[in-house]
Write a protein that holds these residues in place. Sequence first.
Motif, PDB file in Angstrom:
ATOM      1  N   ALA A 243      -4.149  -5.835   4.431  1.00  0.00           N
ATOM      2  CA  ALA A 243      -3.320  -6.459   3.393  1.00  0.00           C
ATOM      3  C   ALA A 243      -1.871  -6.583   3.857  1.00  0.00           C
ATOM      4  O   ALA A 243      -1.180  -7.548   3.515  1.00  0.00           O
ATOM      5  N   VAL A 244      -1.411  -5.617   4.658  1.00  0.00           N
ATOM      6  CA  VAL A 244      -0.034  -5.647   5.166  1.00  0.00           C
ATOM      7  C   VAL A 244       0.226  -6.929   5.947  1.00  0.00           C
ATOM      8  O   VAL A 244       1.196  -7.660   5.689  1.00  0.00           O
ATOM      9  N   SER A 245      -0.649  -7.226   6.913  1.00  0.00           N
ATOM     10  CA  SER A 245      -0.460  -8.433   7.730  1.00  0.00           C
ATOM     11  C   SER A 245      -0.540  -9.696   6.894  1.00  0.00           C
ATOM     12  O   SER A 245       0.213 -10.660   7.111  1.00  0.00           O
ATOM     13  N   ASP A 246      -1.441  -9.710   5.924  1.00  0.00           N
ATOM     14  CA  ASP A 246      -1.625 -10.917   5.116  1.00  0.00           C
ATOM     15  C   ASP A 246      -0.449 -11.164   4.175  1.00  0.00           C
ATOM     16  O   ASP A 246      -0.143 -12.317   3.842  1.00  0.00           O
ATOM     17  N   ILE A 247       0.209 -10.106   3.738  1.00  0.00           N
ATOM     18  CA  ILE A 247       1.411 -10.288   2.900  1.00  0.00           C
ATOM     19  C   ILE A 247       2.494 -11.000   3.703  1.00  0.00           C
ATOM     20  O   ILE A 247       3.113 -11.967   3.232  1.00  0.00           O
ATOM     21  N   ILE A 248       2.709 -10.562   4.937  1.00  0.00           N
ATOM     22  CA  ILE A 248       3.718 -11.208   5.790  1.00  0.00           C
ATOM     23  C   ILE A 248       3.276 -12.627   6.151  1.00  0.00           C
ATOM     24  O   ILE A 248       4.078 -13.570   6.156  1.00  0.00           O
ATOM     25  N   GLU A 282      -7.769   6.598  -0.748  1.00  0.00           N
ATOM     26  CA  GLU A 282      -7.674   6.699   0.713  1.00  0.00           C
ATOM     27  C   GLU A 282      -6.317   6.274   1.248  1.00  0.00           C
ATOM     28  O   GLU A 282      -5.881   6.738   2.306  1.00  0.00           O
ATOM     29  N   ALA A 283      -5.641   5.374   0.542  1.00  0.00           N
ATOM     30  CA  ALA A 283      -4.337   4.893   1.010  1.00  0.00           C
ATOM     31  C   ALA A 283      -3.629   4.167  -0.115  1.00  0.00           C
ATOM     32  O   ALA A 283      -4.264   3.684  -1.058  1.00  0.00           O
ATOM     33  N   PHE A 284      -2.309   4.097  -0.013  1.00  0.00           N
ATOM     34  CA  PHE A 284      -1.582   3.205  -0.926  1.00  0.00           C
ATOM     35  C   PHE A 284      -0.493   2.473  -0.167  1.00  0.00           C
ATOM     36  O   PHE A 284      -0.005   2.923   0.880  1.00  0.00           O
ATOM     37  N   LEU A 285      -0.125   1.319  -0.691  1.00  0.00           N
ATOM     38  CA  LEU A 285       1.026   0.554  -0.218  1.00  0.00           C
ATOM     39  C   LEU A 285       2.117   0.640  -1.277  1.00  0.00           C
ATOM     40  O   LEU A 285       1.843   0.508  -2.470  1.00  0.00           O
ATOM     41  N   LEU A 286       3.341   0.865  -0.841  1.00  0.00           N
ATOM     42  CA  LEU A 286       4.521   0.815  -1.701  1.00  0.00           C
ATOM     43  C   LEU A 286       5.318  -0.399  -1.250  1.00  0.00           C
ATOM     44  O   LEU A 286       5.815  -0.433  -0.118  1.00  0.00           O
ATOM     45  N   ASN A 377      -0.541  10.172   7.838  1.00  0.00           N
ATOM     46  CA  ASN A 377       0.179   8.956   8.217  1.00  0.00           C
ATOM     47  C   ASN A 377       1.064   8.485   7.072  1.00  0.00           C
ATOM     48  O   ASN A 377       0.578   8.158   5.986  1.00  0.00           O
ATOM     49  N   ILE A 378       2.364   8.482   7.323  1.00  0.00           N
ATOM     50  CA  ILE A 378       3.374   7.934   6.404  1.00  0.00           C
ATOM     51  C   ILE A 378       4.205   6.984   7.247  1.00  0.00           C
ATOM     52  O   ILE A 378       4.808   7.419   8.231  1.00  0.00           O
ATOM     53  N   PHE A 379       4.252   5.717   6.886  1.00  0.00           N
ATOM     54  CA  PHE A 379       4.930   4.820   7.835  1.00  0.00           C
ATOM     55  C   PHE A 379       5.412   3.522   7.208  1.00  0.00           C
ATOM     56  O   PHE A 379       5.041   3.158   6.097  1.00  0.00           O
ATOM     57  N   HIS A 380       6.294   2.875   7.988  1.00  0.00           N
ATOM     58  CA  HIS A 380       6.842   1.570   7.625  1.00  0.00           C
ATOM     59  C   HIS A 380       5.839   0.506   8.088  1.00  0.00           C
ATOM     60  O   HIS A 380       5.941  -0.041   9.194  1.00  0.00           O
ATOM     61  N   ALA A 381       4.872   0.224   7.247  1.00  0.00           N
ATOM     62  CA  ALA A 381       3.762  -0.640   7.651  1.00  0.00           C
ATOM     63  C   ALA A 381       4.217  -2.063   7.956  1.00  0.00           C
ATOM     64  O   ALA A 381       3.678  -2.718   8.847  1.00  0.00           O
TER      65      ALA A 381
END
Length: 487
Positions: A243-248, A282-286, A377-381
């Motif tokens: 989803a990260v790549s597709d948002i950009i 399992e994961a979230f996006l902020l 894993n905590i990161f600037h996706a």
Amino acid sequence: MLKRKKQNKVDPHIRSLIKIVGEQEILYKPEDLISYDCDGFTVHKALPKAVVFPKNTEEVAALVRYCHMNHLPFLARGAGTGLSGGAIPLNNEVIITLVKMKQLLHVDFENRQAVVQPGYVNLKLTNSISDKGYYYAPDPSSQYVCTIGGNVAENAGGAHCLKYGVTTNHILGLEVVLPHGEVIEISREGAPDIPGYDVMGLLTGSEGTLGIVTKITVRILKSPQGKKTVLAYFDDVEDGSRAVSDIIAAGIVPAALEMMDKTAIEGVEAGTFPVGHPPDIEAFLLIEVDGIMAGLEEQIDQILEVCQSWNVREVKVAKSEEERSRWWANRKTGFGAMGAISPDYLVQDGVIPRSRLPEVLKEIEKISRESGLRIANIFHAGDGNLHPLILFDSRIPGETEKALQAGTACLKACADVGGSITGEHGVGIEKKEEMRFIFTDEEIDAQLDIRDVFNPYDLLNQGKLFPKPSRCMDVKKIVRDTVAVQS
């Protein structure tokens, strides 16, 4: 017969340093130096020769000149929040700590710039100008305590660097004390591109090996008209990362696009600022977008559409500034929160093309299984800046070494997909051998040649940033030192 009380002799160098800064501005007793044996990278520790607290540029320059003339190794230190060991005194250095140089010297709202001393705390700048509708964009997670001088040394980033860039994109001028004591000023004020070499760009991110910054002119920005912040929960890490790549790819450039996995979520929910994330997620996006209010809803709708296409379980939009602030506090205290679920942790800092997120996260999961250590894993996706946190217990023999090996493996995974071994934490001593993952010996030697122009005797922050030099560099150093002795 009365015996004369034996007096402790004070090192002659200490007496000379006292003459420069005064007796109240120096520490040299072993019990006083323990607090300075490391920075945020606590795996390695060493005591300095002394810690001095200059109050202005003149005192910094005088200290540097004395160290240079007497061949004393020295280094600069800010708040000590660095995560790669850049401020650890490996060679019994004199530490020149800049925490007493902490003034906001000038704000020019018309030209959108401010002048600060290096010990000025990052977040304090935004707090000082927010009532006028301005802020300072670089926002490392330690911004409530880290200094802008330290940010310059490491070229610090933060959650919002995806849209606004890292520290170097916000520096307009520097005053620097060079390793022999000369004070220079560099500025790009009034012009977008100054002719000649980009010395300011070279110094920013040089990790305190080329000079000591004593004054900084920074760019300040007008606060955006509006902000919208979203939490998106995923049952699968790969779905979230795609989803990260597709948002950009959809043409949206969020102000911030952060990600946490299940282990990291466990930590932050056990930490100081829990917000009630589902325990089985399992994961979230902020995700945060900002700008003119009129276009924000449309961007949020597009983000929701992308997340839904990747099987998002739940999406929440912050209903108030208070809720948004709680979400960000939960994220920004993420590193420290790992202490709630592990006695020790090692933070890594690699960068990858964001399109390679799924495969690299799988590789990190494999490293975790093979090492027997949990990795959060905590990161600037959004810009592919990963922060694997390796959880371990230093009380168990061999676990520290195992954690370091796992960290190296994570960086190798980043380098193997065309990434880098650091995005914002710097190399320091932690990752200097891993520099060989991304540079050849010839490329490292070329960078050492640049360092030698500024720091020819390697007295300033010795042993940092680069791996052990090649044979040709060792020969050069012997020749250089011989010439110095003869002269």
